[in-house]
Design a protein around this motif. Structure first.
Motif, PDB file in Angstrom:
ATOM      1  N   ALA A 409       0.829  -1.206   0.000  1.00  0.00           N
ATOM      2  CA  ALA A 409       0.000   0.000   0.000  1.00  0.00           C
ATOM      3  C   ALA A 409       0.868   1.263   0.000  1.00  0.00           C
ATOM      4  N   VAL A 410       1.934   1.253   0.769  1.00  0.00           N
ATOM      5  CA  VAL A 410       2.835   2.411   0.787  1.00  0.00           C
ATOM      6  C   VAL A 410       3.465   2.618  -0.585  1.00  0.00           C
ATOM      7  N   ILE A 411       3.880   1.531  -1.229  1.00  0.00           N
ATOM      8  CA  ILE A 411       4.492   1.643  -2.560  1.00  0.00           C
ATOM      9  C   ILE A 411       3.489   2.164  -3.579  1.00  0.00           C
ATOM     10  N   GLU A 412       2.233   1.742  -3.463  1.00  0.00           N
ATOM     11  CA  GLU A 412       1.220   2.232  -4.405  1.00  0.00           C
ATOM     12  C   GLU A 412       1.012   3.736  -4.244  1.00  0.00           C
ATOM     13  N   GLN A 413       0.993   4.226  -3.017  1.00  0.00           N
ATOM     14  CA  GLN A 413       0.831   5.667  -2.808  1.00  0.00           C
ATOM     15  C   GLN A 413       2.081   6.417  -3.270  1.00  0.00           C
ATOM     16  N   ARG A 414       3.225   5.813  -3.115  1.00  0.00           N
ATOM     17  CA  ARG A 414       4.447   6.432  -3.646  1.00  0.00           C
ATOM     18  C   ARG A 414       4.367   6.566  -5.165  1.00  0.00           C
ATOM     19  N   ARG A 415       3.877   5.517  -5.817  1.00  0.00           N
ATOM     20  CA  ARG A 415       3.702   5.584  -7.273  1.00  0.00           C
ATOM     21  C   ARG A 415       2.751   6.695  -7.674  1.00  0.00           C
ATOM     22  N   ARG A 452       4.289   8.544  10.355  1.00  0.00           N
ATOM     23  CA  ARG A 452       3.705   9.770  10.878  1.00  0.00           C
ATOM     24  C   ARG A 452       4.546  10.986  10.491  1.00  0.00           C
ATOM     25  N   VAL A 453       5.869  10.833  10.536  1.00  0.00           N
ATOM     26  CA  VAL A 453       6.740  11.947  10.129  1.00  0.00           C
ATOM     27  C   VAL A 453       6.554  12.260   8.650  1.00  0.00           C
ATOM     28  N   ILE A 454       6.469  11.225   7.829  1.00  0.00           N
ATOM     29  CA  ILE A 454       6.268  11.442   6.386  1.00  0.00           C
ATOM     30  C   ILE A 454       4.938  12.141   6.140  1.00  0.00           C
ATOM     31  N   LEU A 455       3.895  11.701   6.837  1.00  0.00           N
ATOM     32  CA  LEU A 455       2.582  12.336   6.682  1.00  0.00           C
ATOM     33  C   LEU A 455       2.641  13.807   7.051  1.00  0.00           C
ATOM     34  N   LYS A 470      11.812  18.728  -5.870  1.00  0.00           N
ATOM     35  CA  LYS A 470      12.706  18.277  -4.803  1.00  0.00           C
ATOM     36  C   LYS A 470      11.928  17.683  -3.644  1.00  0.00           C
ATOM     37  N   GLN A 471      10.832  18.342  -3.260  1.00  0.00           N
ATOM     38  CA  GLN A 471      10.012  17.820  -2.171  1.00  0.00           C
ATOM     39  C   GLN A 471       9.343  16.506  -2.569  1.00  0.00           C
ATOM     40  N   GLN A 472       8.924  16.447  -3.810  1.00  0.00           N
ATOM     41  CA  GLN A 472       8.325  15.207  -4.300  1.00  0.00           C
ATOM     42  C   GLN A 472       9.308  14.042  -4.214  1.00  0.00           C
ATOM     43  N   GLU A 473      10.537  14.269  -4.638  1.00  0.00           N
ATOM     44  CA  GLU A 473      11.543  13.214  -4.581  1.00  0.00           C
ATOM     45  C   GLU A 473      11.893  12.857  -3.138  1.00  0.00           C
ATOM     46  N   GLU A 474      11.913  13.855  -2.257  1.00  0.00           N
ATOM     47  CA  GLU A 474      12.218  13.585  -0.847  1.00  0.00           C
ATOM     48  C   GLU A 474      11.154  12.692  -0.221  1.00  0.00           C
ATOM     49  N   ILE A 475       9.876  13.006  -0.442  1.00  0.00           N
ATOM     50  CA  ILE A 475       8.795  12.193   0.119  1.00  0.00           C
ATOM     51  C   ILE A 475       8.810  10.794  -0.513  1.00  0.00           C
ATOM     52  N   ALA A 476       9.054  10.717  -1.816  1.00  0.00           N
ATOM     53  CA  ALA A 476       9.076   9.418  -2.489  1.00  0.00           C
ATOM     54  C   ALA A 476      10.184   8.529  -1.933  1.00  0.00           C
ATOM     55  N   ALA A 478      11.480   8.725   1.070  1.00  0.00           N
ATOM     56  CA  ALA A 478      11.099   8.339   2.427  1.00  0.00           C
ATOM     57  C   ALA A 478      10.056   7.215   2.406  1.00  0.00           C
ATOM     58  N   LEU A 479       9.101   7.280   1.483  1.00  0.00           N
ATOM     59  CA  LEU A 479       8.105   6.214   1.370  1.00  0.00           C
ATOM     60  C   LEU A 479       8.744   4.907   0.940  1.00  0.00           C
ATOM     61  N   TRP A 480       9.729   4.978   0.048  1.00  0.00           N
ATOM     62  CA  TRP A 480      10.434   3.753  -0.377  1.00  0.00           C
ATOM     63  C   TRP A 480      11.166   3.128   0.812  1.00  0.00           C
ATOM     64  N   ASP A 481      11.883   3.936   1.564  1.00  0.00           N
ATOM     65  CA  ASP A 481      12.599   3.408   2.731  1.00  0.00           C
ATOM     66  C   ASP A 481      11.628   2.798   3.737  1.00  0.00           C
ATOM     67  N   LEU A 482      10.485   3.432   3.903  1.00  0.00           N
ATOM     68  CA  LEU A 482       9.491   2.906   4.828  1.00  0.00           C
ATOM     69  C   LEU A 482       8.962   1.555   4.351  1.00  0.00           C
ATOM     70  N   ALA A 483       8.657   1.445   3.065  1.00  0.00           N
ATOM     71  CA  ALA A 483       8.143   0.173   2.528  1.00  0.00           C
ATOM     72  C   ALA A 483       9.171  -0.940   2.677  1.00  0.00           C
ATOM     73  N   VAL A 484      10.442  -0.623   2.417  1.00  0.00           N
ATOM     74  CA  VAL A 484      11.496  -1.637   2.582  1.00  0.00           C
ATOM     75  C   VAL A 484      11.604  -2.055   4.039  1.00  0.00           C
ATOM     76  N   LEU A 485      11.491  -1.089   4.945  1.00  0.00           N
ATOM     77  CA  LEU A 485      11.549  -1.412   6.372  1.00  0.00           C
ATOM     78  C   LEU A 485      10.398  -2.328   6.768  1.00  0.00           C
ATOM     79  N   ILE A 486       9.198  -2.030   6.268  1.00  0.00           N
ATOM     80  CA  ILE A 486       8.039  -2.859   6.597  1.00  0.00           C
ATOM     81  C   ILE A 486       8.179  -4.243   5.975  1.00  0.00           C
ATOM     82  N   GLU A 487       8.652  -4.304   4.739  1.00  0.00           N
ATOM     83  CA  GLU A 487       8.758  -5.584   4.032  1.00  0.00           C
ATOM     84  C   GLU A 487       9.840  -6.470   4.623  1.00  0.00           C
ATOM     85  N   ASP A 488      11.028  -5.913   4.785  1.00  0.00           N
ATOM     86  CA  ASP A 488      12.142  -6.714   5.283  1.00  0.00           C
ATOM     87  C   ASP A 488      12.102  -6.871   6.791  1.00  0.00           C
ATOM     88  N   GLY A 489      11.647  -5.815   7.470  1.00  0.00           N
ATOM     89  CA  GLY A 489      11.540  -5.867   8.919  1.00  0.00           C
ATOM     90  C   GLY A 489      12.889  -5.751   9.591  1.00  0.00           C
TER      91      GLY A 489
END
Length: 848
Positions: A409-415, A452-455, A470-476, A478-489
């Protein structure tokens, strides 16, 4: 003196020594003559005379001839023919005792004495034997003292080069330069070469040696001709260039062949050829397989390329196939323009490039077009700068797949955010909805805090106007790092890691993952299971008597080995590779059930807990209860003065009675302020907190009565710290009953700090006691296993405030601290907040 002809000396040795001395004399006398002669021959064989004026040739010839005559005369004057006697002397000098000279000597005294004569004859016999063993003497051919600049070697090198690259027959061209008879002895001559393009790798052809009337050569070959002799004696006619050439008589001519035609040289020794030109075909390239995502998320696209002389470079161009995109959800908006992806194709490092197959492997997982329809066009270019394109290959851009639903879901919103910045508000709303009830959704508090910080940043950016790139790339990112953290744990517990691997494998089978992805997840499950079994074995060794197994239908323990688990996982992978997903799913469920039933039973001697262990567990439970009360009081403070705040704004500080969870008495209070008497509810909630605080104080008082370690400095320190904790709890209770939540939170913090200090001192006392009582080694390990702080972390030492567990790693530690301080400062600057909350926030800033 005797006759030297009758000496018993090997004739071959004497002859070779004599020849060596002759060679020495010749080289020492005539080396300048030989050097000049070799230099002249080298120049003539290389054809230097054909590139200079006739006058220069004859001047040089005169100088060379004078040099030869002068060095020859000087050599004759220096030359001395070695004699036989000189050869005997040199040979005799190399023998011990000078035997040859002894053989040539006569007896001077004692000739009338028979004994003296006998002795002399014996001496000569011995000397004759030595002379008969004489070896040839090596000549001394060194000329360094006479030729310090090594002129002789330079001349010799020039002669060798001329012999390799020149021709001995070129010397005859000097005769043509005789005044008045330039062409009398030999008629006009010519030379020609065909040089194919360098990239073809074909050799240069010498036209005079080509006897076949038809010559085949690549297009773009260069033909060079040189006419010698009188101008006009030879002429060139060719039809291989666009304009052609007819009866050209220039001494040097060159041209590049462009098409088939005739080449004719008219004149003495003229020749005629038919030239057949081989055109350089354009390279060919095509996709030969299906684009797939490898285990790590990289795209693998097989392709084949061919060219008659080899591929020089290649590239792939990837464009969005907008017509094939399903325009729904976040893809309804018009996409932002993006340049096409261009990557270089891999080329063989060694080997032939005329016909090869390779795989394009690139990672496009973070690209905005990941998993969207694209057109892939391959381009190949040869050394002749000819390019060709493949047919567009239509596919969804392969990238990493996320099997965790939350990560997906996080990756879809990043897309959607990368698709168009207009989706920023929609993305923020969806992510906030996803994280509304995080209790059963987030396995990691770190992941929830990051979201929550990303939001917050995304909503801040959107509130102050449209996002920039620049802000778009920064949020994207951060969302990628979050998804990897959730996926890999970041699960450190082996059992949780194994369960996580089982869940990901189940998701992969249900979502139709590729063979590479399934193989990677199976490997992850193997590693997690092995890690879990190693921990069981290590624990068994520590406790001495332990069984690993699962419960049978009648309660018996069934033994399981590592080999049994390995065979089960091999069977699961085999079923998946055969496409029998239903059977594989059933086998995986059985494996999960078996691992859930796996238990560790201790021996009879290790079943009970000591008094110190029970005391440590009780204090740890009290500390967790106090942490829960403090978290709940802080949430009450926020909800009292900021009723519109959502439940997640407290940065995860959500307490429950006696644990790490969320406040049970606060569910549903966040957004229901309309029509309710919030003040009355607040009073009731604080009264409940005060009662629970009083109950917790009574429990601590009971624990103090049975506290072990009395009479030791550590035990007394523990009692003193627990006393301070009790007093702080009493003050917190009074503050709660007085509706002073900020003061209550401060006193609760003091109580928790004193509890931790007391636990540390008690642990030191128990450790000291264990050292004095051998055989109690497992008690410390059991206490350490149960001694967790309110966040479930293992302390660095028994009762220590610090922890050895890895929390946020690297830059996350400092980034998270900065974010918390920034948030506190931001709220402090909002003057519309209640004064009591502002005072509390200021105290936080002063403390941290």
């Amino acid at each position: 003196m005797r006759d030297t002809q009758n000496l018993p000396i090997p004739k071959l040795s004497l002859w070779l020594t004599h020849a060596g001395m002759l060679a020495e004399q010749v080289l020492r006398a005539f080396w300048p003559f030989f050097s000049i002669l070799m230099a002249i021959l080298a120049a003539l064989m290389l054809g230097v005379q054909d590139f200079v004026r006739v006058e220069t040739v004859w001047i040089s010839a005169g100088i060379g001839l004078l040099g030869l005559i002068a060095t020859a005369i000087l050599g004759l004057r220096r030359f001395k023919l070695p004699t036989r006697a000189a050869a005997l002397v040199r040979l005799d000098e190399t023998l011990p005792g000078r035997p040859i000279q002894a053989l040539l000597d006569d007896q001077a005294i004692g000739a009338i004495d028979a004994d003296s004569v006998a002795l002399w004859r014996a001496h000569q016999v011995r000397m004759a034997a030595r002379a008969a063993e004489a070896e040839p003497v090596k000549p001394d051919l060194r000329l360094a003292a006479r030729d310090p600049y090594a002129i002789r070697y330079a001349a010799l090198l020039a002669l060798v080069v001329a012999a390799i690259f020149g021709s001995f027959w070129r010397i005859g061209s000097v005769a043509d330069m005789t005044p008045g008879t330039a062409q009398a002895a030999q008629g006009p001559s010519w030379e020609g070469w065909v040089e194919p393009p360098r990239y073809t790798g074909l050799p240069t052809l010498y036209l005079a040696d080509q006897t076949d009337p038809t010559l085949t050569m690549p297009k773009g070959s260069r033909i060079t001709l040189r006419f010698y002799g009188e101008i006009g004696a030879h002429s060139l006619t060719e039809t291989t260039t666009p304009l052609g050439t007819e009866d050209a008589t220039e001494a040097e001519q060159d041209f590049v062949v462009d098409r088939s035609g005739q080449l004719r040289i008219d004149g003495p020794a003229g020749r005629d050829w038919t030239l057949k030109i081989i055109a350089d075909t354009a390279p060919q390239i095509a996709v030969t397989g299906t684009a797939e995502a490898e285990a790590g998320g990289q795209m693998k696209l097989p392709f084949a390329a061919a060219d008659d002389y080899g591929i020089a470079t290649g590239s792939a161009r990837i464009e969005l196939n907008l017509a094939a995109v399903t325009r729904q959800y976040g893809l309804i908006a018009e996409p932002e323009p993006r340049e096409a992806i261009s990557v270089d194709l891999p080329m063989p490092i060694t080997g032939d490039r005329t016909d090869f197959t390779e795989d394009l492997i690139e990672d496009f997982s973070q690209h905005p077009w990941a998993h969207l329809p694209v057109k892939i066009t391959l381009m190949a270019q040869d050394a002749a700068d000819q390019q060709s394109m493949s047919e567009p290959y239509l596919t969804k851009l392969p990238a990493r797949r996320f099997f965790d639903p939350l990560a997906a879901a996080v990756i879809e919103q990043r897309r959607d955010l990368l698709w168009s910045r207009e989706n920023a508000l929609r993305v923020a709303q969806l992510l906030r909805a996803v994280s509304h009830l995080p209790e059963d959704l987030f396995r990691s508090d770190t992941a929830y805090l990051r979201l929550r910080v990303i939001l917050r940043r995304l909503e801040t950016f959107d509130r102050h106007g449209a996002l920039n790139v620049k802000q778009q790339e920064e949020i994207a990112q951060a969302l990628w790092d979050l998804a990897v953290l959730i996926e890999d744990g970041t699960l450190a517990d082996a059992l949780e890691r194994m369960r996580r691997a089982q869940e990901r494998l189940t998701e992969a089978m249900q979502n139709g993952a590729s063979d590479e992805e399934i193989a990677e997840l199976m490997q992850e499950l193997r590693e997690a299971t092995e890690d879990y079994m190693r921990q069981l074995q290590r624990l068994a060794q520590e406790n001495g008597d332990m069984q690993d197994g699962q419960q049978g239908p009648n309660g018996e323990t069934l033994q399981m080995t590592q080999d049994d688990l390995q065979r089960m996982m091999d069977r699961i992978q085999e079923l998946m590779e055969q496409g029998r997903m239903a059977e594989a799913q059933q086998a995986l469920e059985e494996f999960q059930q078996m691992m859930e039933n796996m238990r560790v039973t201790q021996g009879q001697g290790q079943g009970g807990q000591s008094e110190g262990q029970q005391a440590m567990e009780g204090l740890a439970e009290t500390l967790r209860e106090q942490q829960g009360l403090s978290d709940q009081a802080f949430r009450d403070l926020q909800e009292q003065f900021n009723p519109g705040a959502q439940s997640g704004e407290s940065q995860g500080n959500e307490g429950r009675s006696g644990g790490l969870g969320r406040g049970q008495s606060h569910e549903g209070q966040g957004g229901q302020g309309q029509g309710q008497d919030q003040a009355g509810e607040g009073q009731q909630g604080q009264g409940s907190l005060a009662d629970r605080q009083q109950a917790l104080r009574d429990e601590l008082r009971r624990q103090e009565q049975g506290l072990p370690g009395g009479g030791t400095p550590e035990g007394e320190a523990a009692r003193e710290a627990l006393g301070r904790a009790g007093r702080a709890m009493d003050e917190a209770e009074d503050a709660l009953r007085s509706d002073d939540l900020a003061e209550a939170i401060d006193r609760q913090s003091e109580a928790m700090e004193a509890l931790r200090e007391g636990m540390r001192s008690l642990g030191e006392a128990l450790a000291q006691n264990q050292q004095n009582q051998p055989g109690q080694g497992t008690e410390a390990g059991d206490m350490e296993a149960n001694n967790r702080d309110p966040l479930g972390r293992t302390p660095g030492s028994v009762g220590s405030i610090s922890t050895d567990d890895n929390l946020l790693q690297g830059e996350d530690v400092y980034r998270r601290a900065r974010e918390l301080l920034d948030e506190i400062r931001r709220r402090t600057g909002e003057q519309d907040r209640p004064q009591i909350e502002l005072d509390y926030l200021k105290r936080l800033l002063e403390r941290f």
